[in-house]
Structures are given as structure tokens and as C-alpha cells.
Enzyme design. Structure first.
Site, PDB file in Angstrom:
ATOM      1  N   HIS A  67      18.738  63.249  -3.406  1.00 52.88           N
ATOM      2  CA  HIS A  67      18.846  62.068  -4.268  1.00 52.88           C
ATOM      3  C   HIS A  67      18.792  62.481  -5.736  1.00 52.88           C
ATOM      4  CE1 HIS A  67      17.090  58.400  -6.206  1.00 52.88           C
ATOM      5  NE2 HIS A  67      18.054  57.834  -5.503  1.00 52.88           N
ATOM      6  N   ASP A  68      17.845  63.343  -6.091  1.00 48.42           N
ATOM      7  CA  ASP A  68      17.731  63.832  -7.476  1.00 48.42           C
ATOM      8  C   ASP A  68      18.989  64.589  -7.895  1.00 48.42           C
ATOM      9  OD1 ASP A  68      15.190  62.776  -7.459  1.00 48.42           O
ATOM     10  OD2 ASP A  68      14.150  64.702  -7.600  1.00 48.42           O
ATOM     11  N   TYR A  94       9.754  66.805  -4.797  1.00 51.26           N
ATOM     12  CA  TYR A  94      10.877  66.055  -5.365  1.00 51.26           C
ATOM     13  C   TYR A  94      10.759  64.541  -5.295  1.00 51.26           C
ATOM     14  CZ  TYR A  94      13.300  70.400  -5.988  1.00 51.26           C
ATOM     15  OH  TYR A  94      13.642  71.661  -6.419  1.00 51.26           O
ATOM     16  N   GLY A 139       9.463  61.250  -6.421  1.00 54.63           N
ATOM     17  CA  GLY A 139       8.784  60.792  -7.633  1.00 54.63           C
ATOM     18  C   GLY A 139       9.511  61.328  -8.846  1.00 54.63           C
ATOM     19  N   GLY A 191      10.853  63.756 -11.636  1.00 52.56           N
ATOM     20  CA  GLY A 191      11.145  65.178 -11.771  1.00 52.56           C
ATOM     21  C   GLY A 191      11.255  65.870 -10.432  1.00 52.56           C
TER      22      GLY A 191
END
EC number: 3.1.1.4
Length: 57
Positions: A48-49, A28, A30, A32
Site C-alpha cells: 500500500h505504501d 509499515y 501506520g 512511514g
């Protein structure tokens, strides 16, 4: 954004490695992301994503 990613990584690893070393880390950190996070730092990137995904709805 990239600035927030940098701050998150610096906080999580206490400066042990330069934040750019994590631009393509785990599943996760970076661009995508998918699968199961490989460790606590990768789980932090997933969180975070997920937050960005929810904010974009």
C-alpha cells in the site's frame, strides 16, 4: 488515505482486531515505514505504501 487503510486492514484480518490496533503495527502499518515487513499483513501495508509512493511520482 485513512479510509483505505481501514478497509485494507478489515479485509486482511477478517475483523479479528479493530483496525486502529494496526495504526502502529510492524514496520509499515501506520505512518512511514522501513526495514523488512514482519508478516503478511505488514507486507500488505508495505505494498500500500509503495503504491502511494509510485502514484505520487
Amino acid at each position: 488515505n485513512l479510509y483505505q487503510f481501514k478497509n485494507m486492514i478489515q479485509c486482511a484480518n477478517r475483523g479479528s482486531r479493530h483496525w486502529l490496533a494496526y495504526a502502529d503495527y510492524g514496520c509499515y502499518c501506520g505512518w512511514g515505514g522501513s526495514g523488512t515487513p514482519v508478516d503478511e499483513l505488514d507486507r500488505c501495508c508495505k505494498t500500500h505504501d509503495d503504491c502511494y509512493t509510485e502514484a505520487g511520482k
